[in-house]
Design a protein around this motif. Sequence first.
Motif, PDB file in Angstrom:
ATOM      1  N   ALA A   1      -4.212  28.294  -0.631  1.00  0.00           N
ATOM      2  CA  ALA A   1      -5.364  27.439  -0.905  1.00  0.00           C
ATOM      3  C   ALA A   1      -6.307  28.070  -1.933  1.00  0.00           C
ATOM      4  N   VAL A   2      -6.568  29.356  -1.775  1.00  0.00           N
ATOM      5  CA  VAL A   2      -7.450  30.045  -2.725  1.00  0.00           C
ATOM      6  C   VAL A   2      -6.825  30.083  -4.116  1.00  0.00           C
ATOM      7  N   THR A   3      -5.510  30.302  -4.168  1.00  0.00           N
ATOM      8  CA  THR A   3      -4.819  30.328  -5.458  1.00  0.00           C
ATOM      9  C   THR A   3      -4.933  28.980  -6.161  1.00  0.00           C
ATOM     10  N   LEU A   4      -4.741  27.887  -5.439  1.00  0.00           N
ATOM     11  CA  LEU A   4      -4.882  26.549  -6.020  1.00  0.00           C
ATOM     12  C   LEU A   4      -6.320  26.298  -6.463  1.00  0.00           C
ATOM     13  N   ALA A   5      -7.271  26.684  -5.611  1.00  0.00           N
ATOM     14  CA  ALA A   5      -8.676  26.442  -5.925  1.00  0.00           C
ATOM     15  C   ALA A   5      -9.114  27.187  -7.182  1.00  0.00           C
ATOM     16  N   MET A   6      -8.697  28.433  -7.309  1.00  0.00           N
ATOM     17  CA  MET A   6      -9.107  29.213  -8.477  1.00  0.00           C
ATOM     18  C   MET A   6      -8.367  28.744  -9.733  1.00  0.00           C
ATOM     19  N   GLY A   7      -7.112  28.344  -9.576  1.00  0.00           N
ATOM     20  CA  GLY A   7      -6.376  27.835 -10.722  1.00  0.00           C
ATOM     21  C   GLY A   7      -6.970  26.562 -11.284  1.00  0.00           C
ATOM     22  N   ALA A   8      -7.682  25.812 -10.434  1.00  0.00           N
ATOM     23  CA  ALA A   8      -8.283  24.552 -10.867  1.00  0.00           C
ATOM     24  C   ALA A   8      -9.390  24.753 -11.898  1.00  0.00           C
ATOM     25  N   TRP A   9      -9.884  25.957 -12.035  1.00  0.00           N
ATOM     26  CA  TRP A   9     -10.894  26.222 -13.067  1.00  0.00           C
ATOM     27  C   TRP A   9     -10.295  26.127 -14.467  1.00  0.00           C
ATOM     28  N   GLY A  10      -8.975  26.203 -14.569  1.00  0.00           N
ATOM     29  CA  GLY A  10      -8.331  26.055 -15.871  1.00  0.00           C
ATOM     30  C   GLY A  10      -8.462  27.267 -16.774  1.00  0.00           C
ATOM     31  N   ARG A  11      -8.712  28.427 -16.186  1.00  0.00           N
ATOM     32  CA  ARG A  11      -8.868  29.645 -16.997  1.00  0.00           C
ATOM     33  C   ARG A  11      -7.523  30.287 -17.336  1.00  0.00           C
ATOM     34  N   TRP A  12      -6.455  29.873 -16.654  1.00  0.00           N
ATOM     35  CA  TRP A  12      -5.128  30.417 -16.941  1.00  0.00           C
ATOM     36  C   TRP A  12      -4.082  29.355 -16.666  1.00  0.00           C
ATOM     37  N   THR A  13      -2.892  29.583 -17.166  1.00  0.00           N
ATOM     38  CA  THR A  13      -1.785  28.653 -16.974  1.00  0.00           C
ATOM     39  C   THR A  13      -0.888  29.137 -15.841  1.00  0.00           C
ATOM     40  N   LEU A  14       0.017  28.264 -15.429  1.00  0.00           N
ATOM     41  CA  LEU A  14       0.985  28.644 -14.398  1.00  0.00           C
ATOM     42  C   LEU A  14       1.811  29.840 -14.852  1.00  0.00           C
ATOM     43  N   ASP A  15       2.180  29.853 -16.131  1.00  0.00           N
ATOM     44  CA  ASP A  15       2.975  30.970 -16.638  1.00  0.00           C
ATOM     45  C   ASP A  15       2.179  32.268 -16.646  1.00  0.00           C
ATOM     46  N   GLU A  16       0.881  32.181 -16.922  1.00  0.00           N
ATOM     47  CA  GLU A  16       0.042  33.383 -16.857  1.00  0.00           C
ATOM     48  C   GLU A  16      -0.029  33.915 -15.433  1.00  0.00           C
ATOM     49  N   SER A  17      -0.096  33.007 -14.461  1.00  0.00           N
ATOM     50  CA  SER A  17      -0.164  33.465 -13.070  1.00  0.00           C
ATOM     51  C   SER A  17       1.138  34.143 -12.655  1.00  0.00           C
ATOM     52  N   ARG A  18       2.270  33.621 -13.124  1.00  0.00           N
ATOM     53  CA  ARG A  18       3.548  34.270 -12.821  1.00  0.00           C
ATOM     54  C   ARG A  18       3.614  35.656 -13.466  1.00  0.00           C
ATOM     55  N   HIS A  19       3.138  35.735 -14.702  1.00  0.00           N
ATOM     56  CA  HIS A  19       3.174  37.022 -15.389  1.00  0.00           C
ATOM     57  C   HIS A  19       2.251  38.031 -14.712  1.00  0.00           C
ATOM     58  N   ALA A  20       1.149  37.563 -14.152  1.00  0.00           N
ATOM     59  CA  ALA A  20       0.238  38.464 -13.445  1.00  0.00           C
ATOM     60  C   ALA A  20       0.937  39.109 -12.253  1.00  0.00           C
ATOM     61  N   ARG A  21       1.809  38.367 -11.589  1.00  0.00           N
ATOM     62  CA  ARG A  21       2.561  38.941 -10.471  1.00  0.00           C
ATOM     63  C   ARG A  21       3.590  39.950 -10.967  1.00  0.00           C
TER      64      ARG A  21
ATOM     65  N   LYS B   1      -9.788  16.234  -3.069  1.00  0.00           N
ATOM     66  CA  LYS B   1      -8.890  16.125  -4.221  1.00  0.00           C
ATOM     67  C   LYS B   1      -7.553  16.844  -4.013  1.00  0.00           C
ATOM     68  N   VAL B   2      -7.442  17.632  -2.970  1.00  0.00           N
ATOM     69  CA  VAL B   2      -6.279  18.503  -2.807  1.00  0.00           C
ATOM     70  C   VAL B   2      -4.978  17.718  -2.731  1.00  0.00           C
ATOM     71  N   ALA B   3      -4.936  16.674  -1.911  1.00  0.00           N
ATOM     72  CA  ALA B   3      -3.703  15.915  -1.734  1.00  0.00           C
ATOM     73  C   ALA B   3      -3.228  15.316  -3.057  1.00  0.00           C
ATOM     74  N   VAL B   4      -4.168  14.791  -3.842  1.00  0.00           N
ATOM     75  CA  VAL B   4      -3.820  14.188  -5.131  1.00  0.00           C
ATOM     76  C   VAL B   4      -3.294  15.249  -6.091  1.00  0.00           C
ATOM     77  N   VAL B   5      -3.943  16.398  -6.126  1.00  0.00           N
ATOM     78  CA  VAL B   5      -3.535  17.481  -7.022  1.00  0.00           C
ATOM     79  C   VAL B   5      -2.141  17.991  -6.647  1.00  0.00           C
ATOM     80  N   LEU B   6      -1.882  18.156  -5.363  1.00  0.00           N
ATOM     81  CA  LEU B   6      -0.567  18.627  -4.930  1.00  0.00           C
ATOM     82  C   LEU B   6       0.520  17.604  -5.245  1.00  0.00           C
ATOM     83  N   GLN B   7       0.207  16.335  -5.057  1.00  0.00           N
ATOM     84  CA  GLN B   7       1.186  15.294  -5.350  1.00  0.00           C
ATOM     85  C   GLN B   7       1.492  15.211  -6.837  1.00  0.00           C
ATOM     86  N   ARG B   8       0.466  15.418  -7.665  1.00  0.00           N
ATOM     87  CA  ARG B   8       0.656  15.347  -9.112  1.00  0.00           C
ATOM     88  C   ARG B   8       1.445  16.529  -9.626  1.00  0.00           C
TER      89      ARG B   8
END
Length: 219
Positions: A35-55, A111-118
């Motif tokens: 949940a925290v990961t989704l919430a922070m990602g919603a700020w749009g400061r990084w992309t999904l690929d950036e988050s994978r690279h961070a790991r 907004k969570v359900a809509v974001v997850l579905q999208r």
Amino acid sequence: MNNLHDMGGQQGYGAIPIEKDEPVFHSEWEARAMAVTLAMGAWGRWTLDESRHAREKLAPREYINFSYYERWIAALADLMVEKGLVTRAELESGKPDPAAAKAAPPLTAGKVAVVLQRGGPVERKIDAPPRFAIGQKVRSSTASPKGHTRLPLYARGRLGEIVLHHGAHVFPDANAHGLGERPQHLYGVRFTARELWGPDASPRDSVTLDLWESYLEPL
């Protein structure tokens, strides 16, 4: 990126445990980590690929000892500091800086359900025609990039066959480093098990990988 996370085909790590009727989350904190990961990602400061690279950039000792969601949280903390959402002092204390600017979170509970579905579609339209056709033989790149890549080490320099064309998709090798989406055609490439693992592998087995166009060369 050649690092410990690229474990495909590696030996010596023991059997993969298979948990019968495994739950989605083993404890409440794992659900909160997602949940925290989704919430922070919603700020749009990084992309999904950036988050994978961070790991991927976690220290090898941490990566091998952390559980799945521990890796998520550790990488998220690094991204939050890097992108200016929190300071290292705030993370260490667990308390916000009283002088820090306050802002309303973009992802609210409603907004969570809509974001997850999208989800996060990454298919794009490009003008360039596909370079390869279904049934064509190709060889994968032998490049050893220092940054993020979706071409696993065990499949580099191997002979395969195009079996699917997925259209054009965001190119993660660029997107993970803030270089833009740079979409390319994406293909399903089938490799025989013996091509990947040698003569001891079963002649009946194969592995199909989704690989971007720049990873491949025609024969």
